[in-house]
Design a protein around this motif. Structure first.
Motif, mmCIF file in Angstrom:
data_model
loop_
_atom_site.group_PDB
_atom_site.id
_atom_site.type_symbol
_atom_site.label_atom_id
_atom_site.label_comp_id
_atom_site.label_asym_id
_atom_site.label_seq_id
_atom_site.Cartn_x
_atom_site.Cartn_y
_atom_site.Cartn_z
ATOM 1 N N PRO A 1 30.047 -30.917 -8.697
ATOM 2 C CA PRO A 1 29.008 -30.186 -7.956
ATOM 3 C C PRO A 1 29.167 -30.403 -6.454
ATOM 4 N N THR A 2 29.006 -29.330 -5.690
ATOM 5 C CA THR A 2 29.312 -29.394 -4.262
ATOM 6 C C THR A 2 28.107 -29.729 -3.390
ATOM 7 N N SER A 3 26.908 -29.689 -3.925
ATOM 8 C CA SER A 3 25.744 -29.992 -3.083
ATOM 9 C C SER A 3 24.929 -31.131 -3.689
ATOM 10 N N LYS A 4 24.021 -30.793 -4.576
ATOM 11 C CA LYS A 4 23.192 -31.820 -5.196
ATOM 12 C C LYS A 4 23.322 -31.736 -6.712
ATOM 13 N N SER A 5 23.321 -32.888 -7.347
ATOM 14 C CA SER A 5 23.404 -32.926 -8.802
ATOM 15 C C SER A 5 22.969 -34.291 -9.306
ATOM 16 N N GLN A 6 22.413 -34.298 -10.497
ATOM 17 C CA GLN A 6 21.987 -35.558 -11.100
ATOM 18 C C GLN A 6 23.164 -36.451 -11.445
ATOM 19 N N ILE A 7 24.371 -35.881 -11.533
ATOM 20 C CA ILE A 7 25.504 -36.753 -11.880
ATOM 21 C C ILE A 7 25.732 -37.801 -10.793
ATOM 22 N N TYR A 8 25.375 -37.480 -9.549
ATOM 23 C CA TYR A 8 25.553 -38.452 -8.463
ATOM 24 C C TYR A 8 24.529 -39.581 -8.563
ATOM 25 N N SER A 9 23.281 -39.241 -8.835
ATOM 26 C CA SER A 9 22.273 -40.297 -8.981
ATOM 27 C C SER A 9 22.548 -41.122 -10.232
ATOM 28 N N GLN A 10 23.043 -40.472 -11.292
ATOM 29 C CA GLN A 10 23.405 -41.217 -12.499
ATOM 30 C C GLN A 10 24.549 -42.187 -12.198
ATOM 31 N N ALA A 11 25.555 -41.697 -11.492
ATOM 32 C CA ALA A 11 26.709 -42.530 -11.159
ATOM 33 C C ALA A 11 26.285 -43.714 -10.294
ATOM 34 N N ILE A 12 25.355 -43.475 -9.376
ATOM 35 C CA ILE A 12 24.885 -44.542 -8.480
ATOM 36 C C ILE A 12 24.056 -45.569 -9.247
ATOM 37 N N ASN A 13 23.093 -45.086 -10.024
ATOM 38 C CA ASN A 13 22.193 -45.995 -10.741
ATOM 39 C C ASN A 13 22.910 -46.780 -11.837
ATOM 40 N N LEU A 14 23.928 -46.169 -12.441
ATOM 41 C CA LEU A 14 24.657 -46.832 -13.530
ATOM 42 C C LEU A 14 25.947 -47.484 -13.052
ATOM 43 N N ASN A 15 26.251 -47.334 -11.759
ATOM 44 C CA ASN A 15 27.490 -47.835 -11.171
ATOM 45 C C ASN A 15 28.715 -47.335 -11.943
ATOM 46 N N VAL A 16 28.795 -46.020 -12.084
ATOM 47 C CA VAL A 16 29.980 -45.362 -12.635
ATOM 48 C C VAL A 16 30.694 -44.683 -11.470
ATOM 49 N N THR A 17 31.940 -45.043 -11.225
ATOM 50 C CA THR A 17 32.676 -44.476 -10.102
ATOM 51 C C THR A 17 33.196 -43.083 -10.448
ATOM 52 N N LEU A 18 32.874 -42.111 -9.604
ATOM 53 C CA LEU A 18 33.406 -40.753 -9.747
ATOM 54 C C LEU A 18 34.606 -40.626 -8.815
ATOM 55 N N LEU A 19 35.744 -40.267 -9.374
ATOM 56 C CA LEU A 19 36.940 -40.031 -8.580
ATOM 57 C C LEU A 19 37.446 -38.627 -8.845
ATOM 58 N N SER A 20 38.045 -38.021 -7.851
ATOM 59 C CA SER A 20 38.799 -36.785 -8.092
ATOM 60 C C SER A 20 40.244 -37.186 -8.335
ATOM 61 N N TYR A 21 41.027 -36.264 -8.880
ATOM 62 C CA TYR A 21 42.453 -36.542 -9.046
ATOM 63 C C TYR A 21 43.117 -36.744 -7.685
ATOM 64 N N ALA A 22 42.566 -36.103 -6.657
ATOM 65 C CA ALA A 22 43.100 -36.284 -5.306
ATOM 66 C C ALA A 22 42.892 -37.722 -4.835
ATOM 67 N N HIS A 23 41.707 -38.280 -5.081
ATOM 68 C CA HIS A 23 41.451 -39.666 -4.700
ATOM 69 C C HIS A 23 42.351 -40.609 -5.492
ATOM 70 N N LEU A 24 42.518 -40.325 -6.773
ATOM 71 C CA LEU A 24 43.382 -41.160 -7.596
ATOM 72 C C LEU A 24 44.827 -41.096 -7.087
ATOM 73 N N LYS A 25 45.254 -39.910 -6.676
ATOM 74 C CA LYS A 25 46.608 -39.754 -6.136
ATOM 75 C C LYS A 25 46.766 -40.547 -4.842
ATOM 76 N N PHE A 26 45.770 -40.495 -3.974
ATOM 77 C CA PHE A 26 45.846 -41.262 -2.728
ATOM 78 C C PHE A 26 45.975 -42.752 -3.030
ATOM 79 N N ILE A 27 45.157 -43.235 -3.954
ATOM 80 C CA ILE A 27 45.200 -44.654 -4.317
ATOM 81 C C ILE A 27 46.572 -45.014 -4.881
#
Length: 284
Positions: free
Chosen positions: A142-168
């Motif tokens: 989601p590009t603006s607002k979504s519950q997946i971000y608050s879920q990820a924050i509250n549950l400490n689940v890291t969201l990565l894109s394949y681009a971020h994984l590639k950089f790492i």
């Protein structure tokens, strides 16, 4: 390499040990090979029928690529083959453990919601392990607002894109990645954060954490994200060519050929075979 992957999937999808064969085929790939696959593996090819063995095997392929990427960045990981009520990938270092899930979507898939990302499920599948990571094409988040971000924050689940994984993966030289797996909790404890559903807040925090670990400017990370967008556009053009060609083929069919194709796509013959087998069994 996408065409090579597609051919590999088609050649092994009907085998009883198809997963093991794919895992074996990918085992010889170098770090650069895996890196080159990251932008494209999150896009399911339209040439695969919906719910086909090929489509399911492509999803398993993304899990294998995630496990190899984590292993190459200091987190020895394996794909869990018994997938019922468990994460797809598990990794463990000398100091922490992690579970992971890699997502792939069709470019034609538009109506996605928070359940498609399974952030809460991934937290449940953690089963006592320290961290959890979800990897998905950046443009599918989601590009603006979504519950997946608050879920990820509250549950400490890291969201990565394949681009971020590639950089790492491309820049890894034995850095400690722990703060990447703690991005959610680092946002949760910040008293200045009001809207936890904000995509901008989440990605800015993640980018800052990665930049700090790799001692680089955030612009270098965003550059890789932009490169993913270019690749997606390239794949989209290829998918368009396939769909246009398929449409022309169907328009050129006779009525009977079109009927046969519809029966095949709906898998009616195989479904009838299964039903008839059950009827015969219970008639005995």
């Amino acid at each position: 390499m996408r065409d090579d992957l597609i051919r590999m999937i088609f050649s092994t999808a009907k085998l009883d040990d198809s997963f093991n064969q794919i895992e074996q085929d990918l085992s010889s790939l170098s770090k650069d090979d895996i890196s080159n696959l990251l932008f494209e593996c999150g896009i399911i090819p339209e040439i695969f029928d919906h719910d086909s063995s090929e489509e399911k095997l492509w999803s398993k392929l993304t899990d294998i690529i995630l496990a190899k990427s984590l292993s190459l960045t200091g987190v020895p990981s394996t794909v869990i083959k018994t997938r019922a009520d468990s994460a797809d990938v598990e990794g463990k270092t000398s100091s922490y453990s992690i579970v992971g899930d890699a997502k792939a979507f069709r470019l034609t898939r538009t109506a996605k919601n928070q359940k498609d990302f399974k952030v809460q499920s991934l937290d449940k599948w953690r089963k006592g392990k320290d961290y959890a990571v979800l990897v998905c094409p950046f443009f599918q988040y989601p590009t603006s607002k979504s519950q997946i971000y608050s879920q990820a924050i509250n549950l400490n689940v890291t969201l990565l894109s394949y681009a971020h994984l590639k950089f790492i993966l491309d820049n890894y030289t034995n850095q400690d990645l722990t703060n990447i797996w703690r991005v959610g909790s680092s946002i949760a404890v910040n008293p200045g954060i009001i809207n936890l559903n904000s995509s901008t807040r989440y990605w800015d925090t993640l980018n800052a954490a990665i930049a700090s670990i790799f001692n680089c400017d955030i612009s270098e990370i965003k550059k890789v994200v932009d490169e993913e967008v270019v690749t997606v556009n390239k794949v989209a053009l290829e998918e368009k060519d396939y769909l246009v060609s398929r449409k022309q083929t169907i328009l050129g069919m006779t009525e009977q050929e079109a009927k046969n194709e519809l029966i095949r796509k709906m898998k009616l013959d195989s479904k009838l075979l299964l039903i008839n087998g059950l009827i015969a069994k219970y008639d005995e």
